[in-house]
Design a protein around this motif. Structure first.
Motif, mmCIF file in Angstrom:
data_model
loop_
_atom_site.group_PDB
_atom_site.id
_atom_site.type_symbol
_atom_site.label_atom_id
_atom_site.label_comp_id
_atom_site.label_asym_id
_atom_site.label_seq_id
_atom_site.Cartn_x
_atom_site.Cartn_y
_atom_site.Cartn_z
ATOM 1 N N ASP A 99 0.814 -1.211 0.000
ATOM 2 C CA ASP A 99 0.000 0.000 0.000
ATOM 3 C C ASP A 99 0.849 1.262 0.000
ATOM 4 O O ASP A 99 0.572 2.206 -0.757
ATOM 5 C CB ASP A 99 -0.951 0.004 1.195
ATOM 6 C CG ASP A 99 -2.136 -0.923 0.988
ATOM 7 O OD1 ASP A 99 -2.724 -0.901 -0.100
ATOM 8 O OD2 ASP A 99 -2.463 -1.681 1.917
ATOM 9 N N ASP A 100 1.877 1.298 0.841
ATOM 10 C CA ASP A 100 2.672 2.522 0.925
ATOM 11 C C ASP A 100 3.428 2.802 -0.370
ATOM 12 O O ASP A 100 3.548 3.965 -0.787
ATOM 13 C CB ASP A 100 3.651 2.453 2.106
ATOM 14 C CG ASP A 100 3.021 2.960 3.399
ATOM 15 O OD1 ASP A 100 1.999 3.659 3.311
ATOM 16 O OD2 ASP A 100 3.551 2.663 4.473
ATOM 17 N N VAL A 101 3.964 1.779 -1.009
ATOM 18 C CA VAL A 101 4.682 2.003 -2.262
ATOM 19 C C VAL A 101 3.708 2.410 -3.367
ATOM 20 O O VAL A 101 3.995 3.310 -4.164
ATOM 21 C CB VAL A 101 5.493 0.763 -2.676
ATOM 22 C CG1 VAL A 101 6.124 0.957 -4.052
ATOM 23 C CG2 VAL A 101 6.587 0.478 -1.646
ATOM 24 N N ALA A 102 2.541 1.767 -3.417
ATOM 25 C CA ALA A 102 1.535 2.160 -4.401
ATOM 26 C C ALA A 102 1.080 3.600 -4.165
ATOM 27 O O ALA A 102 0.903 4.378 -5.114
ATOM 28 C CB ALA A 102 0.347 1.210 -4.353
ATOM 29 N N ASP A 103 0.909 3.976 -2.899
ATOM 30 C CA ASP A 103 0.528 5.350 -2.582
ATOM 31 C C ASP A 103 1.617 6.338 -3.005
ATOM 32 O O ASP A 103 1.331 7.424 -3.534
ATOM 33 C CB ASP A 103 0.269 5.506 -1.084
ATOM 34 C CG ASP A 103 -1.023 4.840 -0.630
ATOM 35 O OD1 ASP A 103 -1.834 4.447 -1.496
ATOM 36 O OD2 ASP A 103 -1.211 4.704 0.595
ATOM 37 N N THR A 104 2.883 5.973 -2.766
ATOM 38 C CA THR A 104 3.997 6.839 -3.147
ATOM 39 C C THR A 104 4.055 7.006 -4.656
ATOM 40 O O THR A 104 4.335 8.105 -5.165
ATOM 41 C CB THR A 104 5.327 6.270 -2.623
ATOM 42 O OG1 THR A 104 5.273 6.185 -1.195
ATOM 43 C CG2 THR A 104 6.502 7.140 -3.019
ATOM 44 N N ALA A 281 8.750 4.120 3.435
ATOM 45 C CA ALA A 281 9.279 4.748 4.644
ATOM 46 C C ALA A 281 8.191 5.376 5.508
ATOM 47 O O ALA A 281 8.087 6.587 5.641
ATOM 48 C CB ALA A 281 10.325 5.788 4.275
ATOM 49 N N THR A 282 7.370 4.510 6.094
ATOM 50 C CA THR A 282 6.467 4.943 7.159
ATOM 51 C C THR A 282 6.765 4.076 8.387
ATOM 52 O O THR A 282 7.267 2.951 8.254
ATOM 53 C CB THR A 282 4.988 4.782 6.765
ATOM 54 O OG1 THR A 282 4.677 3.385 6.610
ATOM 55 C CG2 THR A 282 4.673 5.520 5.473
ATOM 56 N N VAL A 283 6.460 4.615 9.534
ATOM 57 C CA VAL A 283 6.699 3.882 10.787
ATOM 58 C C VAL A 283 5.977 2.540 10.764
ATOM 59 O O VAL A 283 6.542 1.493 11.123
ATOM 60 C CB VAL A 283 6.236 4.725 11.992
ATOM 61 C CG1 VAL A 283 6.293 3.906 13.268
ATOM 62 C CG2 VAL A 283 7.085 5.982 12.119
ATOM 63 N N GLU A 284 4.722 2.575 10.299
ATOM 64 C CA GLU A 284 3.908 1.365 10.329
ATOM 65 C C GLU A 284 4.461 0.287 9.389
ATOM 66 O O GLU A 284 4.558 -0.892 9.764
ATOM 67 C CB GLU A 284 2.464 1.702 9.939
ATOM 68 C CG GLU A 284 1.743 2.609 10.915
ATOM 69 C CD GLU A 284 2.012 4.087 10.690
ATOM 70 O OE1 GLU A 284 1.401 4.911 11.387
ATOM 71 O OE2 GLU A 284 2.848 4.431 9.809
ATOM 72 N N THR A 285 4.836 0.698 8.186
ATOM 73 C CA THR A 285 5.293 -0.287 7.205
ATOM 74 C C THR A 285 6.660 -0.846 7.570
ATOM 75 O O THR A 285 6.894 -2.054 7.463
ATOM 76 C CB THR A 285 5.311 0.335 5.796
ATOM 77 O OG1 THR A 285 3.957 0.500 5.367
ATOM 78 C CG2 THR A 285 6.030 -0.556 4.801
ATOM 79 N N ARG A 286 7.573 0.018 8.011
ATOM 80 C CA ARG A 286 8.897 -0.487 8.386
ATOM 81 C C ARG A 286 8.805 -1.455 9.566
ATOM 82 O O ARG A 286 9.537 -2.452 9.629
ATOM 83 C CB ARG A 286 9.830 0.675 8.699
ATOM 84 C CG ARG A 286 10.220 1.474 7.455
ATOM 85 C CD ARG A 286 11.062 0.636 6.505
ATOM 86 N NE ARG A 286 11.263 1.284 5.222
ATOM 87 C CZ ARG A 286 12.217 2.177 4.950
ATOM 88 N NH1 ARG A 286 13.063 2.538 5.904
ATOM 89 N NH2 ARG A 286 12.328 2.689 3.749
ATOM 90 N N SER A 287 7.912 -1.184 10.490
ATOM 91 C CA SER A 287 7.706 -2.103 11.613
ATOM 92 C C SER A 287 7.141 -3.434 11.112
ATOM 93 O O SER A 287 7.568 -4.510 11.553
ATOM 94 C CB SER A 287 6.775 -1.474 12.642
ATOM 95 O OG SER A 287 6.539 -2.368 13.709
#
Length: 323
Positions: A99-104, A281-287
């Protein structure tokens, strides 16, 4: 006796502490020098990422190795073929960052298409008051998006693209009829068709330079290239030349050939939108990425099911956690 694992990357301190409860944890310093050779023979798992990798030389010195767990999605700096031949399992953390990479990717696409950086400067510099309105931009709705790579992130992009009124099509090594999007088997033809070409493929030798001068020039003077995969995938000198001479309209990049020191000839151009390789690079995804490493080590040594498997060993052996 706890199984011994080797951590090669900058794994987060809390997750490293969690590993230390169940495993004997070694770092790079622990395997430096001839006195450390005996310790190498006890290592049964390696934790790494795309930056730290796992060299052929070190791999050859790990006779007891059973599994490599990458805390990143990329693994181009690990010799996957060598692992497969030795029956060593390998996992990555790809499922955590979809999700984070697609959002980026969509963030870069939108920012570039609507000239966000230039518009910000127009306000910041006072040009809005002195020179008047910012130039009109093109609408995104109804434009054509070519997606290069139809893995899990590529599939996540389809819904996001359609929500913005984009018409998607894709290039991939193999056709994926189940995604419900037109397949274009020729990458240059896809670029010629598209208004925006979005690249989301794995790095490594198999994709090095695949976005070459022909593809870039086919995208054309009004086209935009978005890259959230690896810098090695794009022929960067050809990209710079096309951006300079008008052969390509714009580029939006999260990755570069030389990180963290991208070519000033690229970064100084006015028609680029740039991020410092921060797709996940979000706190949630890296965790969550680190947690997948813990889960996979626990599954491997406990006889469970691995997540995000890249290389499956020939037989799923059962491992006692403290055998």
């Amino acid at each position: 006796m706890k199984p011994t694992i080797l951590i090669l990357n900058d794994f987060s301190a809390p997750h490293r502490e969690s590993l230390a409860q169940c495993f004997t944890v070694l770092g790079r310093d622990d395997i430096a020098g001839p006195a450390a050779e005996e310790g190498l023979y006890r290592i049964r798992a390696v934790v790494t990422d795309s930056g730290a990798g796992l060299s052929r030389d070190l791999l050859a010195r790990l006779p007891a190795l059973e599994i490599v767990t990458c805390s990143s999605a990329g693994y181009e700096s690990v010799d996957v073929d060598a692992l497969s031949k030795r029956g060593i399992a390998m996992t990555n953390a790809s499922e955590a960052l979809l999700d984070d990479v697609a959002d980026t990717a969509m963030l870069l696409l939108l920012a570039s298409w609507r000239s966000l950086v230039a518009a910000h400067r127009h306000v910041e510099s006072g040009d809005w008051g002195r020179l008047g309105e910012f130039p009109l931009q093109r609408s995104l709705r109804g434009k054509r998006l070519g997606i290069v790579g139809m893995g899990r992130i590529g599939q996540h992009l389809i819904g996001r693209a359609r929500a913005f009124g984009l018409e998607p099509a894709y290039f991939n090594r193999t056709e994926r009829p189940e995604v419900g999007v037109p397949f274009q088997p020729d990458l240059t033809d896809l670029a010629a068709w598209a208004d925006i070409l979005l690249v989301i493929v794995a790095g490594g030798e198999g994709t090095r330079g695949m976005i070459d001068e022909r593809v870039i020039r086919a995208l054309g003077p009004t086209g935009t290239l978005v890259n959230v995969s690896r810098g090695s995938v794009v022929d960067e000198p050809a990209l710079i030349a096309a951006l300079r001479d008008g052969g390509l309209g714009a580029a939006a990049l999260d990755v570069f050939r030389n990180e963290p020191h991208p070519d000033p000839a690229l970064t100084s151009l006015p028609n680029v939108t740039l991020l410092p390789h921060m797709g996940s690079a979000t706190v949630e995804t890296r965790s969550a990425m680190a947690q997948i490493v813990l889960d996979n080590l626990d599954a491997h040594f406990g006889g469970g099911t691995l997540r995000s498997v890249v290389v499956e060993p020939p037989n799923r052996r059962q491992h006692a956690r403290f055998s």
